[in-house]
Design an enzyme around this catalytic site. Structure first.
Site, short mmCIF file in Angstrom:
data_model
loop_
_atom_site.label_atom_id
_atom_site.label_comp_id
_atom_site.label_asym_id
_atom_site.label_seq_id
_atom_site.Cartn_x
_atom_site.Cartn_y
_atom_site.Cartn_z
N ALA A 266 -3.92 12.10 6.37
CA ALA A 266 -2.48 12.92 7.03
C ALA A 266 -1.40 12.11 7.11
CB ALA A 266 -3.02 13.44 8.51
N MET A 267 -0.11 12.69 7.56
CA MET A 267 1.11 12.26 7.61
C MET A 267 1.84 12.41 8.90
SD MET A 267 3.02 10.20 6.21
CE MET A 267 4.47 9.62 6.98
N GLU A 268 2.40 11.26 9.41
CA GLU A 268 2.97 11.27 10.92
C GLU A 268 4.51 11.69 10.97
OE1 GLU A 268 1.99 8.46 9.23
OE2 GLU A 268 3.17 6.73 9.40
N ASN A 269 5.06 12.50 10.02
CA ASN A 269 6.20 13.04 9.99
C ASN A 269 6.77 13.26 11.54
OD1 ASN A 269 5.99 13.22 7.22
ND2 ASN A 269 4.75 14.79 7.56
N HIS A 301 -4.74 9.09 15.51
CA HIS A 301 -3.93 8.33 14.35
C HIS A 301 -2.64 8.60 14.37
CE1 HIS A 301 -3.71 5.09 11.49
NE2 HIS A 301 -2.86 6.02 10.81
N GLU A 302 -2.44 9.97 13.82
CA GLU A 302 -0.89 10.36 13.59
C GLU A 302 -0.27 10.47 14.93
OE1 GLU A 302 -0.58 10.00 10.48
OE2 GLU A 302 -2.78 10.23 9.98
N HIS A 305 0.95 7.19 16.17
CA HIS A 305 2.23 6.75 14.95
C HIS A 305 3.39 6.94 15.83
CE1 HIS A 305 0.90 4.87 11.51
NE2 HIS A 305 0.29 5.66 10.88
N GLU A 324 0.14 0.48 10.41
CA GLU A 324 -0.94 1.12 10.12
C GLU A 324 -2.35 0.22 10.64
OE1 GLU A 324 -1.33 3.97 9.18
OE2 GLU A 324 0.53 4.37 7.97
N1 TRP Z 1 1.10 7.10 6.89
C1 TRP Z 1 -0.06 7.96 6.52
C2 TRP Z 1 -0.91 7.59 7.64
O1 TRP Z 1 -1.60 6.66 7.95
C3 TRP Z 1 -0.68 7.88 5.19
C4 TRP Z 1 0.00 8.18 4.11
C5 TRP Z 1 0.73 7.19 3.52
C6 TRP Z 1 0.08 9.34 3.15
N2 TRP Z 1 1.21 7.79 2.22
C7 TRP Z 1 0.76 9.03 2.21
C8 TRP Z 1 -0.64 10.50 3.44
C9 TRP Z 1 1.12 9.93 1.14
C10 TRP Z 1 -0.13 11.37 2.39
C11 TRP Z 1 0.48 10.98 1.14
O2 TRP Z 1 -1.75 8.30 8.35
ZN ZN Z 2 -1.35 5.42 9.58
#
Ligand code: TRP
Ligand code: ZN
Length: 891
Positions: A266-269, A301-302, A305, A324
């Site tokens: 997943a990604m924390e945008n 987690h997200e 962040h 992280e």
């Molecule tokens: N920052 C994200 C997390 O830890 C993970 C992440 C980094 C990510 N690069 C990515 C997710 C590329 C998908 C694609 O939660």
């Molecule tokens: Zn993360």
């Protein structure tokens, strides 16, 4: 793709940007074949940068237009090549207009803007924003963003980006638009947009301050019956961060979007988290207990962040663990706090340590070993590793162990007080901890700069006359690539001493004055090891104790300590520290597994009867102890995995380890068959499914019992598994039964596999499980995996699907993967090469499956080297794969 040799980037070369970006305005005309992006940004020159050019990055892009303060920049005003757009003679204050064109439909890397099942998504961390527009795409450049999305209204009814929706409307021509504004400054890697046919579950939620926020979970139509758990997890996360760290959600709206094509978890945008469907979608029919727990921790987690990563971000990517490691620590604590009970917390801790040992210890001992704060990288995507995440979390946990929970909280408060809105370094975090705690943590820096897993050797001496007990701790750390010699670490070692009745003794350290007078002496003490070797003296020790060392796994080290089998059984039965109780059992099992593996290597026959030994007795005691929590029992009765055993050997023989683990499991199955049956029956969870930790723990133990019983492969065992398969009302029980069947010779196994597929073929995440279970099954060889790749549901393009079959086989079926004829390695090379052109990030992950090749027997090594060299010789290898393969061959 490249033809030259990729260059490494060094931490020591960090220089601040020549220009800061203040504001960014973007307009997207979304079209899957050709999307146009107009970006206007205002920039200010950094102090000391007069005369320097402006450097923007861009990849897989067409530059359509470039204007500076409204005027087209002529051909002599800039250079463009190798992913860098360099503009000369830029004034101190400037407005830049850039128009780019890109092809989302052709973007199989899943970085930047791409389509998945007809919808648009972005992924910008670490360096994906440069695939959308030319930009100083580095995390220390923070700006505010305003984004207008325009798209066909029927095809893309939902238009989302970061922050707050400030305007939306019709454009007339069948198209519509939405404008989003993010009030918080952010680095470009936190940018996101989503557009398409999606639906959401939404709720308003009241913060402790009384402010109301809108929470949404967006999914494809037909998945709204699978969002409740993610929503609950989000609300729990918000509350937990308020209570434990005093951190409030800073936006009025918080969105989670699920997508089926995604490189990681997943990604924390900012305000618009994008998730792999695997970490959002759940209901009892499709998700297991482990899936429910995974969703809770990734949602947490997200969300966490938002403060640790977004409000305070990283100065450069070498500082990745700053966000992280800290955020993993926070999600681990979150899950533990939600369980609440001491025993539940211990279970969570054991699970986390298991991951560390299974994945991070090998990384730290192999060719890709790197410090928590690396000194160089070729491709940053390769550094989203278990070292950065899990070891990074252990490093953060050690601050809490050294400073105490309150001290740690003070350090966190100071960190935010000093650095909110900034892009900072791991040193800044350590300084906040040191200053808040009034402690010198300079030596602690070595945890960030030195790679490798330290070893701590324990020696003890009891002096009966003086009633004193001495513990000598001696540390060392093996060399790692580029780091032949290590300095001593600052290691917190939590210890307790057990008397002959199994009770904790009060601890009085000789160096602590007046310790005797204390009304309540502690029973666990944190010894701080800072020298190569140190001796700690305890006094008033009435009898020779059994030491319990590294309680709760207080540091990420390997502990060398000599126990007799009897002492291990004693600790397993009595230690007040549940982690060490589990640890004692694992040591006992490991000792036995290593001895048996040695025997197999020497061609000796394994003797069944010899296994009603210390291990059998200890397992029996655990299995019949009704006071123990089932979740704990499950962990305690699970033998160390084949890969963890492999780590303990100088020369790995995968088949011998596999044979031994099965042999021991069968021995334990037959010796304890009655007890397994009892455990099976008494841990049933009738009634409606609930993923709570108590029910999940019962199912875990029941299904472990089933897996042992099925090792006996007789008619009764088959019937038990078949009936569980037929009657299951949830995926946890169903998949456990299917796995038991498939790994046995049960007559119904093929029918069960076929009906499972038929029942769930519409559920992508379950089809993944179906592939994965087969990939890891005992009888599945390389030919069978190649056959499964021809199944119509298989695709290399979807990362989850590729992982479910290929990664599961290469990493989760060692005895078959390491077939003596090298066919597994040829398969591996074929898939790395195929994935390299589709998705370099995923290919590079798979490339890591052979990175410990030097640990194997010489015949296997030769075949692995050949496979590695074949990949190395492939034309147009990505930076990602090239880095992994060349490091593997070099070390
Ligand atoms: N920052 C994200 C997390 O830890 C993970 C992440 C980094 C990510 N690069 C990515 C997710 C590329 C998908 C694609 O939660
Ligand atoms: Zn993360």
């Amino acid at each position: 793709m490249r033809t030259d040799t990729p260059q490494a980037i060094y931490r020591k070369d960090y220089t601040p940007p020549s220009y800061w970006v203040n504001t960014v305005e973007m307009g997207f005309d979304l079209d899957p074949d050709l999307t146009r992006v107009a970006t206007r940004m205002t920039l200010s020159r950094n102090i000391g940068s007069r005369g320097k050019s402006l450097v923007l990055y861009g990849e897989s892009l067409e530059l359509v237009q470039l204007r500076m303060n409204g005027k087209e920049v002529g051909k002599r005003g800039y250079t463009l090549g190798n992913g860098v757009l360099e503009i000369f003679n830029v004034p101190a204050e400037v407005t830049l207009d850039i128009e780019t064109a890109l092809r989302p439909n052709q973007n199989t890397s899943l970085m930047g803007l791409y389509t998945s099942n007809g919808n648009f998504f972005t992924q910008c961390e670490a360096e994906g924003f440069r695939k959308i527009t030319f930009f100083p795409d580095r995390p220390d450049v923070m700006a505010t963003y305003k984004v207008m999305l325009r798209a066909d209204k029927d095809k893309y009814p939902v238009l989302l980006s970061n922050g707050n929706l400030i305007e939306e409307g019709d454009l007339g021509d069948g198209r519509h638009y939405a404008v989003w504004e993010d009030p918080f400054k952010k680095p470009s890697y936190l940018f996101a947009l989503v557009a398409g046919q999606l639906v959401c579950q939404e709720e308003t939620y009241k913060l402790q301050s009384g402010r109301e926020v809108l929470l949404q979970v967006w999914v494809e139509e037909g998945n709204l019956d699978k969002t409740q758990h993610a929503m609950d997890s989000l609300k729990n996360s918000i509350r937990w961060d308020e209570e434990r760290f005093g951190l409030e959600l800073d936006l009025d709206r918080f969105m989670i979007v699920a997508v089926g094509d995604f490189n990681m978890g997943a990604m924390e945008n900012k305000g618009l988290n994008i998730f792999n469907t695997k970490f959002v979608l759940a209901n009892p029919r499709i998700a297991t207990d482990a899936d429910y727990a995974g969703i809770e921790s990734v949602v947490g987690h997200e969300y966490f962040h938002n403060w640790t990563g977004n409000r305070v971000t990283c100065r450069d990517w070498f500082q990745l663990s700053l966000k992280e490691g800290l955020t993993v620590f926070r999600d681990q604590e979150f899950s533990a706090d939600l369980i609440g009970t001491d025993s539940g917390r211990a279970v969570k801790r054991i699970e986390d340590v298991r991951v560390l040992r299974q994945a991070q210890f090998p990384e730290d001992a192999g060719p890709m070993a790197h410090p928590v704060r690396p000194d160089s990288y070729v491709e940053i995507n390769n550094f989203y590793t278990v070292t950065i995440y899990e070891k990074g979390s252990e490093v953060v946990r050690m601050y809490q162990t050294l400073l105490g929970r309150d001290g740690f909280r003070k350090g966190m408060d100071l960190y935010f007080q000093r650095h909110d809105g900034q892009a900072v370094t791991c040193d800044d975090f350590r300084a906040a901890m040191a200053d808040a705690g009034g402690r010198d943590l300079s030596q602690f820096e070595l945890w960030y700069s030195q790679a490798g897993t330290p070893r701590v050797k324990v020696e003890t001496r009891y002096d009966e006359v003086a009633q004193s007990y001495m513990i000598t701790l001696t540390q060392s750390c093996p060399p790692t690539p580029g780091q032949p010699n290590k300095l001593p670490f600052h290691i917190p070692v939590a210890v307790g001493l057990l008397d002959s009745g199994g009770r904790d003794m009060p601890l009085v350290l000789d160096s602590v004055e007046g310790g005797d007078d204390r009304s309540v002496a502690p029973t666990t003490m944190v010894l701080e090891l800072t020298e190569p070797s140190q001796t700690f003296h305890f006094r008033n020790v009435r009898e020779e104790p059994v030491p319990s060392v590294l309680r709760n796994f207080s540091a990420p080290v390997i502990l060398d300590i000599e126990y007799t089998d009897a002492q291990l059984a004693f600790l397993m039965a009595n230690d007040s520290d549940a982690f060490n109780r589990w640890e004692a059992g694992q040591r006992l099992a490991m000792r036995r597994m290593l001895a048996l593996t040695e025997a197999v290597k020497n061609g000796e026959a394994l003797d069944r009867n010899a296994d009603e030994n210390a291990l059998g007795a200890a397992f029996r005691a655990t299995l019949t102890d009704n006071a123990l929590d089932p979740a704990f029992c499950e962990l305690a009765l699970t033998l160390p995995s084949e890969s963890v055993v492999a780590e303990q050997m100088d020369v790995v023989h995968p088949q011998a380890i596999h044979q031994v683990r099965r042999f021991l499991r069968r021995a334990l199955a037959s010796a304890l068959r009655f007890q397994w049956e009892v455990a099976y029956q008494s841990n049933r969870t009738p009634g409606a499914y609930s993923p709570d930790p108590v029910s999940a723990g019962k199912r875990g133990l029941k299904n472990l019992a089933l897996s042992y019983i099925v090792e006996l492969d007789d008619g009764d065992a088959h019937k038990l598994a078949q009936s569980q398969y037929d009657n299951a009302n949830n995926m946890t029980d169903r998949i456990a039964a299917l796995s038991a069947l498939v790994n046995s010779n049960a007559p119904g196994k093929d029918a069960a596999l076929a009906s499972f597929y038929e029942d769930f073929k519409q559920e992508a995440l379950v089809v993944d499980k179906w592939f994965s279970l087969q990939a890891m099954a005992r009888h599945t060889d390389v030919a069978a995996v190649r056959e499964l790749m021809n199944h119509p549901a298989f695709s290399l393009r979807n990362p989850n699907r590729a992982r479910s079959l290929i990664f599961s086989f290469c990493n989760g079926n060692p005895a078959q993967f390491h077939a003596p004829d090298g066919s597994g390695y040829e398969f591996w090379a074929d898939q790395v090469i195929a994935l390299n052109t589709i998705n370099p990030q995923v290919a590079a992950r798979l490339a890591r499956s052979l990175d410990r090749w030097r640990k194997y027997a010489p015949e296997l090594q030769d075949r692995m080297r050949a496979a590695l060299q074949r990949v190395a010789a492939t034309k147009s290898l990505s930076k990602d794969v090239h880095e992994v393969i060349s490091k593997s061959l070099a070390h």
